[in-house]
Write a protein that holds these residues in place. Structure first.
Motif, mmCIF file in Angstrom:
data_model
loop_
_atom_site.group_PDB
_atom_site.id
_atom_site.type_symbol
_atom_site.label_atom_id
_atom_site.label_comp_id
_atom_site.label_asym_id
_atom_site.label_seq_id
_atom_site.Cartn_x
_atom_site.Cartn_y
_atom_site.Cartn_z
ATOM 1 N N LEU A 159 0.833 -1.212 0.000
ATOM 2 C CA LEU A 159 0.000 0.000 0.000
ATOM 3 C C LEU A 159 0.866 1.261 0.000
ATOM 4 C CD1 LEU A 159 -3.239 0.553 2.067
ATOM 5 C CD2 LEU A 159 -1.536 2.351 1.882
ATOM 6 N N SER A 176 -2.731 5.225 8.362
ATOM 7 C CA SER A 176 -4.048 4.646 8.616
ATOM 8 C C SER A 176 -4.378 4.854 10.088
ATOM 9 C CB SER A 176 -4.060 3.150 8.281
ATOM 10 O OG SER A 176 -5.344 2.605 8.520
ATOM 11 N N GLU A 207 -5.641 5.821 4.767
ATOM 12 C CA GLU A 207 -6.387 4.587 4.525
ATOM 13 C C GLU A 207 -7.357 4.345 5.664
ATOM 14 O OE1 GLU A 207 -7.372 0.356 4.947
ATOM 15 O OE2 GLU A 207 -5.998 1.423 6.271
ATOM 16 N N ASP A 209 -14.207 6.895 4.700
ATOM 17 C CA ASP A 209 -13.531 7.754 3.734
ATOM 18 C C ASP A 209 -14.329 9.024 3.479
ATOM 19 O OD1 ASP A 209 -15.294 5.744 2.549
ATOM 20 O OD2 ASP A 209 -14.796 6.629 0.609
ATOM 21 N N ASN A 241 -9.504 -1.563 1.125
ATOM 22 C CA ASN A 241 -8.699 -0.424 1.550
ATOM 23 C C ASN A 241 -9.265 0.811 0.863
ATOM 24 O OD1 ASN A 241 -6.397 -2.832 1.127
ATOM 25 N ND2 ASN A 241 -6.265 -1.724 3.047
ATOM 26 N N CYS A 284 -8.581 4.470 0.371
ATOM 27 C CA CYS A 284 -7.453 5.380 0.560
ATOM 28 C C CYS A 284 -7.825 6.773 0.042
ATOM 29 C CB CYS A 284 -6.218 4.853 -0.170
ATOM 30 S SG CYS A 284 -5.704 3.214 0.410
#
Length: 385
Positions: free
Chosen positions: A44, A256, A319, A333, A376, A378
């Protein structure tokens, strides 16, 4: 409310795909020296370093450093790392790999240690004997004494390897059969021993440390790794206030944050804390929130601080996951995008990396849209020019 702004899902700024491999342990073996809950794959940060850094020797920062995945990958790819975390265990996990000694030097140091000396009994031993044979415990306690006196890079790396072997579910660990990532309470381990009909057997720790070192160092460290890692910064601070990091000094952030009340870092690591002599502190308040509004406010303040340290035009990647709370799915998100407003960061894009669940996720009985994340998510933010 998270999930209320579904129009984000229809935005051309949302990109879906498999951007890196979902396979286990594809990164450099040094990443897998020690396990740590809620960590992401090295692929990542590697993906975003290649995406947003066009030159080597940039500064890559992770304000929620965890086990050091971003920092180590930055050094592997020819960048300087800043690793920040409020948890002292995290600082140890990352800084112990700032310098990776040669296997022959580690073997020489390990062989020089006398771990069979008599040690004093301690009232705390009652908490440890459900996990360790008395002779194994004696060796561990002798190693702890060496750790307190010897500050060489070899000793620090041996300590890291020993930490990774402290407890687990195979004969390669120091302990009787138990869970590898979480230190369960002594009472629970005692019950498990009865249920499984097991008694802690003597497991000499030196050969287990050596075999783990040999595996982890089987893949050569890039020749330039230490050229960059020597300039790393390890910072013990809350992510929303990092006074030892200069303004406009960072080229890329990949991080994260902790999700909503998903991990109890203090309770889950009590055995590791004992091994490293990490004491409880009333001033150390880990960022675990069960209330979405509180989480959002913390994220907003973290984004403001991140904007301060980023260079103009530089990127931040955060993330997050989709978390089930009651009967609702929270798409965090979207909250990050909203919290970025007015911080000096603007939303650039969101990469949604879809993947199959790993063996570890299945072990935790995580399935689609339950108890955690199946992707994930991001969020890419950019500092205003």
């Amino acid at each position: 409310m998270a999930g209320a702004g579904r129009l984000l899902k229809d935005s051309e700024k949302i990109v879906f795909g498999e951007f890196w491999t979902a396979k286990q342990r594809q990164g450099h073996s040094i990443h897998h020296t020690v396990s740590y809950r809620a960590s992401f794959k090295p692929e990542l940060p590697s993906f975003f370093m290649k995406e947003f850094l066009k030159k080597k020797n940039r500064v890559v920062y992770d304000p929620f450093g965890g086990r050091g995945t971003t920092a180590i990958q930055a050094n592997i790819e020819g960048h300087v790392a800043v690793h920040n975390d409020i948890h002292p265990l995290s600082i140890f996990l990352a800084s112990a790999r700032q310098y990776v000694p040669k296997l022959e030097d580690l073997e020489k140091k390990l062989n020089s240690l006398d771990l069979d000396k008599e040690v004093e009994d301690d009232p705390f031993d009652i908490n440890l004997l459900p996990f360790f044979h008395p002779r194994t415990l004696r060796e561990i306690k002798n190693l702890k004494k060496y750790m307190a006196e010897d500050f060489s890079v070899e000793m620090k790396f041996i300590s890291l390897i020993a930490l990774s072997r402290l407890h687990g579910h195979s004969t390669g660990f120091f302990s009787v059969y138990t869970f590898p990532q979480v230190s369960i309470p002594p009472e629970a381990q005692a019950k498990n021993n009865i249920k499984r009909g097991q008694t802690p057997d003597y497991r000499p720790i030196k050969p287990r440390i050596y075999q783990k070192m040999k595996r982890d160092l089987a893949m050569p460290i890039p020749p330039f790794y230490h050229e960059f890692s020597k300039n790393n910064l390890y910072s013990l601070n809350s992510a929303n206030s990092v006074p030892n990091l200069d303004s406009e000094s960072v080229d890329l952030i990949v991080t994260s944050p902790p999700f909503l009340d998903k991990v109890d870092y203090e309770g889950d690591n009590w055995l590791r804390h004992w091994f490293l002599d990490i004491r409880k502190s009333k001033d150390r308040k880990l960022s675990i929130f069960s209330n979405l509004n509180d989480w959002n406010e913390f994220i907003r303040s973290t984004l403001k601080e991140s904007a301060r340290v980023l260079k103009k035009g530089a990127y931040m990647v955060m993330e997050v996951g989709e978390v089930k709370k009651g009967n609702s799915i929270l798409y965090l998100d979207e909250d990050v995008v909203r919290m970025a407003e007015g911080t000096g960061l603007t939303w650039n894009k969101t990469y949604v990396h879809t993947q199959s669940f790993t063996k570890l996720s299945n072990c935790w009985q995580v399935s689609n849209n339950e108890k955690g994340t199946n992707s994930n998510r991001c969020v890419v933010l950019r500092k205003v020019l």
